[in-house]
Design a protein around this motif. Structure first.
Motif, PDB file in Angstrom:
ATOM      1  N   GLN A 252       0.706  -1.604  -0.047  1.00 38.04           N
ATOM      2  CA  GLN A 252       0.154  -0.379  -0.402  1.00 38.04           C
ATOM      3  C   GLN A 252       1.169   0.733   0.114  1.00 38.04           C
ATOM      4  O   GLN A 252       0.448   2.479  -0.778  1.00 38.04           O
ATOM      5  N   TRP A 253       1.908   1.065   0.787  1.00 38.26           N
ATOM      6  CA  TRP A 253       2.455   2.157   0.854  1.00 38.26           C
ATOM      7  C   TRP A 253       3.220   2.369  -0.788  1.00 38.26           C
ATOM      8  O   TRP A 253       3.654   3.620  -1.924  1.00 38.26           O
ATOM      9  N   ASN A 254       3.944   1.609  -1.351  1.00 37.09           N
ATOM     10  CA  ASN A 254       4.400   1.656  -2.966  1.00 37.09           C
ATOM     11  C   ASN A 254       3.901   1.858  -4.075  1.00 37.09           C
ATOM     12  O   ASN A 254       3.800   2.865  -5.076  1.00 37.09           O
ATOM     13  N   ALA A 255       2.048   1.713  -3.291  1.00 33.21           N
ATOM     14  CA  ALA A 255       0.953   2.468  -4.644  1.00 33.21           C
ATOM     15  C   ALA A 255       0.995   3.656  -4.336  1.00 33.21           C
ATOM     16  O   ALA A 255       0.333   4.811  -5.107  1.00 33.21           O
ATOM     17  N   ARG A 256       0.821   3.974  -3.287  1.00 38.28           N
ATOM     18  CA  ARG A 256       0.424   5.524  -2.841  1.00 38.28           C
ATOM     19  C   ARG A 256       1.720   6.634  -3.661  1.00 38.28           C
ATOM     20  O   ARG A 256       1.753   7.632  -4.623  1.00 38.28           O
ATOM     21  N   ARG A 257       3.247   5.723  -3.041  1.00 39.59           N
ATOM     22  CA  ARG A 257       4.519   6.483  -4.121  1.00 39.59           C
ATOM     23  C   ARG A 257       3.880   6.331  -5.512  1.00 39.59           C
ATOM     24  O   ARG A 257       3.967   7.106  -6.247  1.00 39.59           O
ATOM     25  N   GLN A 258       3.545   5.567  -6.277  1.00 44.92           N
ATOM     26  CA  GLN A 258       3.552   5.128  -7.528  1.00 44.92           C
ATOM     27  C   GLN A 258       1.981   6.896  -7.967  1.00 44.92           C
ATOM     28  O   GLN A 258       2.015   6.995  -9.191  1.00 44.92           O
ATOM     29  N   ALA A 262       2.507   9.547 -10.691  1.00 45.31           N
ATOM     30  CA  ALA A 262       1.756   9.360 -11.428  1.00 45.31           C
ATOM     31  C   ALA A 262       1.530  10.689 -11.647  1.00 45.31           C
ATOM     32  O   ALA A 262       1.518  11.239 -12.817  1.00 45.31           O
ATOM     33  N   ARG A 263       1.302  11.322 -11.262  1.00 50.69           N
ATOM     34  CA  ARG A 263       0.501  12.975 -10.858  1.00 50.69           C
ATOM     35  C   ARG A 263       2.612  13.391 -11.446  1.00 50.69           C
ATOM     36  O   ARG A 263       1.626  14.600 -12.049  1.00 50.69           O
ATOM     37  N   TYR A 264       3.398  13.144 -10.361  1.00 53.50           N
ATOM     38  CA  TYR A 264       4.117  14.536 -11.064  1.00 53.50           C
ATOM     39  C   TYR A 264       4.704  14.181 -12.419  1.00 53.50           C
ATOM     40  O   TYR A 264       4.754  15.078 -13.520  1.00 53.50           O
ATOM     41  N   GLN A 265       4.354  12.585 -13.023  1.00 54.17           N
ATOM     42  CA  GLN A 265       4.909  12.714 -14.618  1.00 54.17           C
ATOM     43  C   GLN A 265       3.735  13.025 -15.210  1.00 54.17           C
ATOM     44  O   GLN A 265       3.793  14.068 -16.415  1.00 54.17           O
ATOM     45  N   GLN A 266       2.636  13.649 -14.821  1.00 56.38           N
ATOM     46  CA  GLN A 266       1.370  14.066 -16.062  1.00 56.38           C
ATOM     47  C   GLN A 266       1.140  15.665 -15.862  1.00 56.38           C
ATOM     48  O   GLN A 266       0.650  15.454 -16.389  1.00 56.38           O
ATOM     49  N   ALA A 282       8.941  -2.174 -16.934  1.00 53.95           N
ATOM     50  CA  ALA A 282       9.668  -2.015 -15.571  1.00 53.95           C
ATOM     51  C   ALA A 282       8.340  -0.846 -14.680  1.00 53.95           C
ATOM     52  O   ALA A 282       7.594  -0.634 -15.136  1.00 53.95           O
ATOM     53  N   GLU A 283       8.712  -1.906 -13.883  1.00 55.13           N
ATOM     54  CA  GLU A 283       7.214  -1.253 -12.441  1.00 55.13           C
ATOM     55  C   GLU A 283       8.102  -0.322 -11.248  1.00 55.13           C
ATOM     56  O   GLU A 283       8.448  -1.621 -10.642  1.00 55.13           O
ATOM     57  N   SER A 284       7.894   0.387 -11.225  1.00 58.06           N
ATOM     58  CA  SER A 284       9.043   1.512 -10.604  1.00 58.06           C
ATOM     59  C   SER A 284       7.954   1.462  -8.783  1.00 58.06           C
ATOM     60  O   SER A 284       6.936   1.629  -8.518  1.00 58.06           O
ATOM     61  N   VAL A 285       8.648   1.496  -8.034  1.00 62.70           N
ATOM     62  CA  VAL A 285       7.819   1.459  -6.349  1.00 62.70           C
ATOM     63  C   VAL A 285       8.769   2.701  -5.930  1.00 62.70           C
ATOM     64  O   VAL A 285       7.871   3.443  -5.051  1.00 62.70           O
ATOM     65  N   TYR A 286       9.455   3.946  -7.347  1.00 63.88           N
ATOM     66  CA  TYR A 286       9.790   5.133  -6.791  1.00 63.88           C
ATOM     67  C   TYR A 286      10.174   5.652  -5.239  1.00 63.88           C
ATOM     68  O   TYR A 286       9.429   6.457  -4.600  1.00 63.88           O
ATOM     69  N   HIS A 287      11.804   4.422  -4.607  1.00 61.51           N
ATOM     70  CA  HIS A 287      12.333   4.943  -3.709  1.00 61.51           C
ATOM     71  C   HIS A 287      12.565   6.492  -4.123  1.00 61.51           C
ATOM     72  O   HIS A 287      12.659   7.251  -2.922  1.00 61.51           O
ATOM     73  N   LEU A 288      12.980   6.915  -4.967  1.00 61.83           N
ATOM     74  CA  LEU A 288      13.215   8.428  -5.588  1.00 61.83           C
ATOM     75  C   LEU A 288      12.844   8.564  -6.681  1.00 61.83           C
ATOM     76  O   LEU A 288      12.024   7.973  -7.408  1.00 61.83           O
ATOM     77  N   PHE A 289      12.097  10.036  -6.621  1.00 62.20           N
ATOM     78  CA  PHE A 289      12.122  10.283  -8.151  1.00 62.20           C
ATOM     79  C   PHE A 289      12.758  12.032  -8.305  1.00 62.20           C
ATOM     80  O   PHE A 289      12.429  12.400  -7.764  1.00 62.20           O
ATOM     81  N   VAL A 290      13.309  11.389  -9.259  1.00 65.07           N
ATOM     82  CA  VAL A 290      14.515  12.333  -9.480  1.00 65.07           C
ATOM     83  C   VAL A 290      14.114  12.548 -10.807  1.00 65.07           C
ATOM     84  O   VAL A 290      13.238  12.352 -11.677  1.00 65.07           O
TER      85      VAL A 290
END
Length: 368
Positions: A252-258, A262-266, A282-290
């Motif tokens: 659930q934490w990874n889903a929230r990161r995703q 998605a909002r940052y990307q869009q 690749a399905e990232s879990v976005y430890h970082l959003f660089v």
């Protein structure tokens, strides 16, 4: 709009407040049972984490750097050997080779995905090369099939540095079981983080499992009988207990990161802000959003003025670190990794970011 309060890059307190009752309860259990070093709480976590990663085995150790070192030892890597490593990664990936007396040999990253460029690995292979270490950087899997093909062609082993990628998927399968071994960090700021130092290794190969268990425990399989020179690198019981709690929440934490990613990307539409390309596998879990920007100093100053805290991962590529100057690398050797190092910025990314905070990050960046 200027953020009404300072938006942190990471806030571990929010996660703790959600888990506080569970954490304090299990902490008392560990204390009452005196299960402080290894023991049943670590074993329970190991079984659960192996199941989560879809692997036969998981071994808890004292940190992610140790995991890399022990993996190299289990693969028989030592003095005179070389290990292929991406230039764009946290330095611990290289320490894994160096700590066993081997030499890290760096490879540039792909200009779009920022992961190890599999097409450039073969030219770095010599008769001394023993292992290729790919990194699932920022939580996004590298092109495993491409790296694996090079490894097989040259009769090399390959491992996954999955320190940032707990739960990430490659072609629908969780990372951790593709290489000979995969090395994880449970540093507090990771997607699955301990309340202290901890790490782990997953594998589908019983000989590696048995060897790592011995190495982490003074080279011993039977108490007071030591088969080789070993180390004191066990995971402590408290971390095992806490990680077992957190493992139940990781998806659930990874889903929230995703969702935040998605909002940052869009919604970040500023043409001066470039993002990591996401391949279909690749399905990232976005430890970082660089992201990258041309004038990083100006961008960071602007974010600070607007109450947004950013990070830098990583401002000096491995091959240009002072620790490795004896290897003879120079600026210009790996231009993609060097560009990233000079232009990267990590945006706020953690599961407890509120929608309003995400709105403000997006708005501020679009007005830059």
């Amino acid at each position: 709009m200027v953020a009404t309060h300072k938006i942190p890059f990471l806030d571990l307190r929010k996660q703790y407040h959600q888990l506080k009752d569970e954490v304090l309860k299990v902490t008392e259990e560990v204390f009452e049972s005196n299960a402080f070093s290894g023991g049943p709480y670590v074993a329970t976590f190991e079984r659960a984490f192996a199941d989560y990663c879809g692997t036969s085995h998981a071994m808890g150790v004292n940190n992610g750097t140790t995991a890399l070192q022990l993996a190299m030892l289990a693969l028989g890597v030592g003095p005179g050997d070389e290990v292929i490593i991406p230039a764009n990664t946290f330095i611990a990936t290289a320490w894994g080779a160096s700590h066993v007396g081997a030499t890290p040999v760096f490879v540039d990253c792909d200009p779009n995905t920022w992961e190890i460029d599999a097409s450039k690995i073969a030219e770095r292979i010599t008769e001394r090369t023993k292992v290729i270490a790919g990194v699932h950087l920022y939580g996004q899997p590298f092109d495993i099939a491409a790296v694996q093909a090079v490894a097989e062609q040259h009769n090399l082993r390959f491992i996954e540095d999955a320190a940032q990628a707990h739960g990430a998927r490659y072609n629908g399968t969780r990372v951790g079981g593709f290489g000979e071994m995969a090395c994880f960090s449970f540093y507090p700021g990771k997607n699955l983080g301990a309340y202290g130092e901890a790490g782990g290794i997953t594998t589908n190969h019983r000989p590696y499992y048995d060897h790592v268990l011995s190495l982490r425990n003074h080279g011993s399989q039977t108490r007071y009988y030591h088969d080789e020179i070993g180390y004191n690198m066990r995971m402590d019981g408290l971390q095992g207990a806490i990680l077992s709690i957190k493992l139940r929440y990781i998806d659930q934490w990874n889903a929230r990161r995703q969702a935040i990613a998605a909002r940052y990307q869009q919604e970040i539409t500023n043409p001066g802000v470039r993002m990591q390309q996401q391949p279909g596998f690749a399905e990232s879990v976005y430890h970082l959003f660089v992201v990258t920007v041309e004038n990083r100093a100006d961008f960071l100053r602007y974010l600070e003025e607007n109450n947004i805290v950013a990070g830098l991962h990583y401002p000096v590529p491995c091959h240009l670190q002072k620790a490795y100057e004896s290897l003879g690398y120079h600026k210009g050797d790996f231009p993609q990794a060097e560009y990233l190092a000079e232009h990267c910025v990590s945006l706020p990314m953690f599961a407890e970011l509120t929608d309003e905070e995400v709105n403000q990050v997006i708005d501020v960046i679009n007005r830059y």
